[in-house]
Motif scaffolding. Structure first.
Motif, mmCIF file in Angstrom:
data_model
loop_
_atom_site.group_PDB
_atom_site.id
_atom_site.type_symbol
_atom_site.label_atom_id
_atom_site.label_comp_id
_atom_site.label_asym_id
_atom_site.label_seq_id
_atom_site.Cartn_x
_atom_site.Cartn_y
_atom_site.Cartn_z
ATOM 1 N N PRO B 11 44.702 42.336 47.616
ATOM 2 C CA PRO B 11 44.570 40.894 47.343
ATOM 3 C C PRO B 11 44.033 40.637 45.938
ATOM 4 N N LEU B 12 44.176 39.395 45.490
ATOM 5 C CA LEU B 12 43.822 39.036 44.111
ATOM 6 C C LEU B 12 42.377 39.400 43.769
ATOM 7 N N ARG B 13 41.448 39.138 44.710
ATOM 8 C CA ARG B 13 40.033 39.425 44.430
ATOM 9 C C ARG B 13 39.832 40.917 44.131
ATOM 10 N N VAL B 14 40.528 41.754 44.904
ATOM 11 C CA VAL B 14 40.395 43.208 44.720
ATOM 12 C C VAL B 14 40.998 43.621 43.383
ATOM 13 N N ARG B 15 42.156 43.034 43.062
ATOM 14 C CA ARG B 15 42.814 43.387 41.789
ATOM 15 C C ARG B 15 41.944 42.978 40.599
ATOM 16 N N MET B 16 41.329 41.798 40.704
ATOM 17 C CA MET B 16 40.457 41.337 39.612
ATOM 18 C C MET B 16 39.265 42.295 39.441
ATOM 19 N N PHE B 17 38.674 42.694 40.572
ATOM 20 C CA PHE B 17 37.526 43.600 40.496
ATOM 21 C C PHE B 17 37.946 44.954 39.929
ATOM 22 N N HIS B 18 39.151 45.397 40.301
ATOM 23 C CA HIS B 18 39.645 46.669 39.775
ATOM 24 C C HIS B 18 39.814 46.580 38.255
ATOM 25 N N TYR B 19 40.287 45.423 37.769
ATOM 26 C CA TYR B 19 40.399 45.229 36.317
ATOM 27 C C TYR B 19 39.027 45.316 35.652
ATOM 28 N N VAL B 54 26.726 47.363 26.780
ATOM 29 C CA VAL B 54 27.517 46.155 27.085
ATOM 30 C C VAL B 54 28.445 46.426 28.272
ATOM 31 N N ALA B 55 29.110 47.571 28.268
ATOM 32 C CA ALA B 55 30.011 47.907 29.380
ATOM 33 C C ALA B 55 29.217 48.054 30.680
ATOM 34 N N GLY B 56 27.998 48.570 30.593
ATOM 35 C CA GLY B 56 27.141 48.693 31.774
ATOM 36 C C GLY B 56 26.771 47.329 32.337
ATOM 37 N N VAL B 57 26.485 46.389 31.440
ATOM 38 C CA VAL B 57 26.162 45.023 31.897
ATOM 39 C C VAL B 57 27.394 44.392 32.557
ATOM 40 N N VAL B 58 28.571 44.593 31.962
ATOM 41 C CA VAL B 58 29.813 44.059 32.542
ATOM 42 C C VAL B 58 30.037 44.660 33.937
ATOM 43 N N LEU B 59 29.836 45.979 34.060
ATOM 44 C CA LEU B 59 30.011 46.646 35.361
ATOM 45 C C LEU B 59 29.035 46.079 36.401
ATOM 46 N N THR B 60 27.792 45.878 35.979
ATOM 47 C CA THR B 60 26.780 45.357 36.907
ATOM 48 C C THR B 60 27.145 43.951 37.377
ATOM 49 N N LEU B 61 27.447 43.067 36.411
ATOM 50 C CA LEU B 61 27.758 41.683 36.774
ATOM 51 C C LEU B 61 29.028 41.616 37.622
ATOM 52 N N GLY B 62 30.039 42.424 37.252
ATOM 53 C CA GLY B 62 31.287 42.451 38.033
ATOM 54 C C GLY B 62 31.043 42.915 39.456
ATOM 55 N N SER B 63 30.230 43.958 39.600
ATOM 56 C CA SER B 63 29.954 44.498 40.939
ATOM 57 C C SER B 63 29.158 43.501 41.777
ATOM 58 N N LEU B 64 28.144 42.883 41.167
ATOM 59 C CA LEU B 64 27.352 41.892 41.911
ATOM 60 C C LEU B 64 28.222 40.700 42.305
ATOM 61 N N GLY B 65 29.077 40.270 41.365
ATOM 62 C CA GLY B 65 29.970 39.141 41.644
ATOM 63 C C GLY B 65 30.910 39.455 42.795
ATOM 64 N N PHE B 66 31.491 40.657 42.774
ATOM 65 C CA PHE B 66 32.414 41.039 43.849
ATOM 66 C C PHE B 66 31.659 41.144 45.172
ATOM 67 N N PHE B 67 30.445 41.665 45.113
ATOM 68 C CA PHE B 67 29.621 41.793 46.328
ATOM 69 C C PHE B 67 29.390 40.421 46.957
ATOM 70 N N VAL B 68 29.164 39.417 46.126
ATOM 71 C CA VAL B 68 28.885 38.069 46.646
ATOM 72 C C VAL B 68 30.180 37.379 47.079
ATOM 73 N N ARG B 73 35.381 42.203 51.937
ATOM 74 C CA ARG B 73 36.121 43.360 51.433
ATOM 75 C C ARG B 73 35.187 44.563 51.240
ATOM 76 N N VAL B 74 33.955 44.296 50.849
ATOM 77 C CA VAL B 74 32.976 45.379 50.682
ATOM 78 C C VAL B 74 32.727 46.051 52.030
ATOM 79 N N VAL B 75 32.533 45.229 53.066
ATOM 80 C CA VAL B 75 32.289 45.772 54.414
ATOM 81 C C VAL B 75 33.490 46.592 54.874
#
Lengths: 106, 217
Positions: B11-19, B54-68, B73-75
């Motif tokens: 799904p789109l959410r997963v594809r966005m997170f993968h990007y 910077v890439a670490g901050v992007v990874l953190t924010l992306g992961s937290l955003g996807f988690f919320v 999908r995380v479960v």
């Protein structure tokens, strides 16, 4: 792109309520336990630092000699041997030069 | 069943997170290797460190955003990645049939798999736990080293280094096999859909147990 572009999708209700709650509990536990452990270690370290600082301040308060120019040994050295701070002999014996030793550490 | 029918696999959410993972984890891996091997002179290493942060901050924010945003999908991902069955043991016994296919040009029987095969499940479990540890230790080392006891900061550094190298090696396998499974590659990077016949071949248990038809053919 829309729902019409595909004919099958995943069943959105394939996780049972029990599984959902179990996994949520596991996530909470695996997040909270290390955080609590790190916090307790940091608190313990901070308590040690505070106690050490308090001990140093106490030693300082109780010390009879609290400044180098009030130290009779130092004043005696200057009076009888080195004459004055920054004198030629003081520079030669008490001062040092900067040497970069950081390469040796790595 | 129509073999030309399409299944929405990602799904789109997963594809966005993968990007987000692609644009953050790849630079993190490359700059991490450069930092480990001290590959450049001092000004370049400073720039590499900045890119890493910077890439670490992007990874953190992306992961937290996807988690919320996509907690369901995380479960689901955790349930799939950590569910071990006897089929996984059989899959690892033949390594999914890939070495035989690549080296001997031979096709061996592989046990039926769900949405993720056993290798992908192992990769997912390692990425989830290892990635979370990398993020946590990275923030500790970069943002709060003064708060950490000396021994803990040292342990964070070792964990960050070992997991970083391990996941970077694992990522090489993931990228290679990801491109090899080209339908899946296109689905993840473009439209999210894979052909029914492809899914039935690679993930028969997923097709059988987890899919619903949207409309009658």
């Amino acid at each position: 792109m829309g729902k019409k572009d595909y004919q099958y999708m995943e069943n959105p209700f394939q996780v049972t309520r029990r599984e959902f709650l179990s996994i949520t509990g596991a996530i909470a536990a695996f997040t909270a336990l290390p955080a609590v452990w790190v916090r307790s270690r940091v608190t313990k370290r901070n308590n040690y630092l505070r106690a050490r600082a308090a001990g140093l301040y106490l030693d300082d308060r109780n010390a009879k000699i609290r400044v180098s120019h009030g130290n009779p040994v130092v004043t005696k050295i200057y009076d009888e041997f080195a004459h004055a701070p920054l004198s030629e002999i003081s520079e030669a014996l008490f001062h040092t030069r900067y040497i970069n030793r950081s390469k040796g550490i790595a | 069943m129509d073999d030309h029918a399409l299944i929405l696999k990602h799904p789109l959410r997963v594809r966005m997170f993968h990007y987000i993972l692609v644009i953050s984890f790849l630079p993190l891996a490359l700059t991490g290797l450069a930092l480990f091997f001290k590959a450049f002179d001092e000004p370049a290493m400073n720039l590499v460190m900045r890119i890493h942060v910077v890439a670490g901050v992007v990874l953190t924010l992306g992961s937290l955003g996807f988690f919320v945003i996509a907690y369901d999908r995380v479960v689901l991902f955790i349930r799939r990645s950590f569910a071990v069955t006897v089929n996984d043991v059989k899959w690892f016994a033949v390594l999914g049939g890939y070495p035989q296919k690549f080296l001997l040009r031979k096709k061996v029987a592989v046990p039926p798999m769900g949405k993720y095969n056993s290798g992908q499940k192992l990769f997912g479990a390692c990425m989830l736990t290892g990635g979370a540890l990398l993020i946590a230790t990275g923030w500790g080392l970069w943002g709060f080293p003064h708060l950490l006891p000396h021994g803990m900061a040292h342990a964070f550094g070792e964990i960050h280094l070992i997991l970083g190298l391990f996941l970077t090696l694992f990522l090489c396998v993931h990228v290679f096999l990801g491109i090899y499974m080209f339908h899946d590659f296109k689905a993840m990077f473009l439209h999210g859909r894979i052909p029914y016949a492809e899914a039935r071949e690679a993930a028969p248990l997923w097709v059988e147990n987890e899919l619903v038809a949207l409309r009658k053919e």
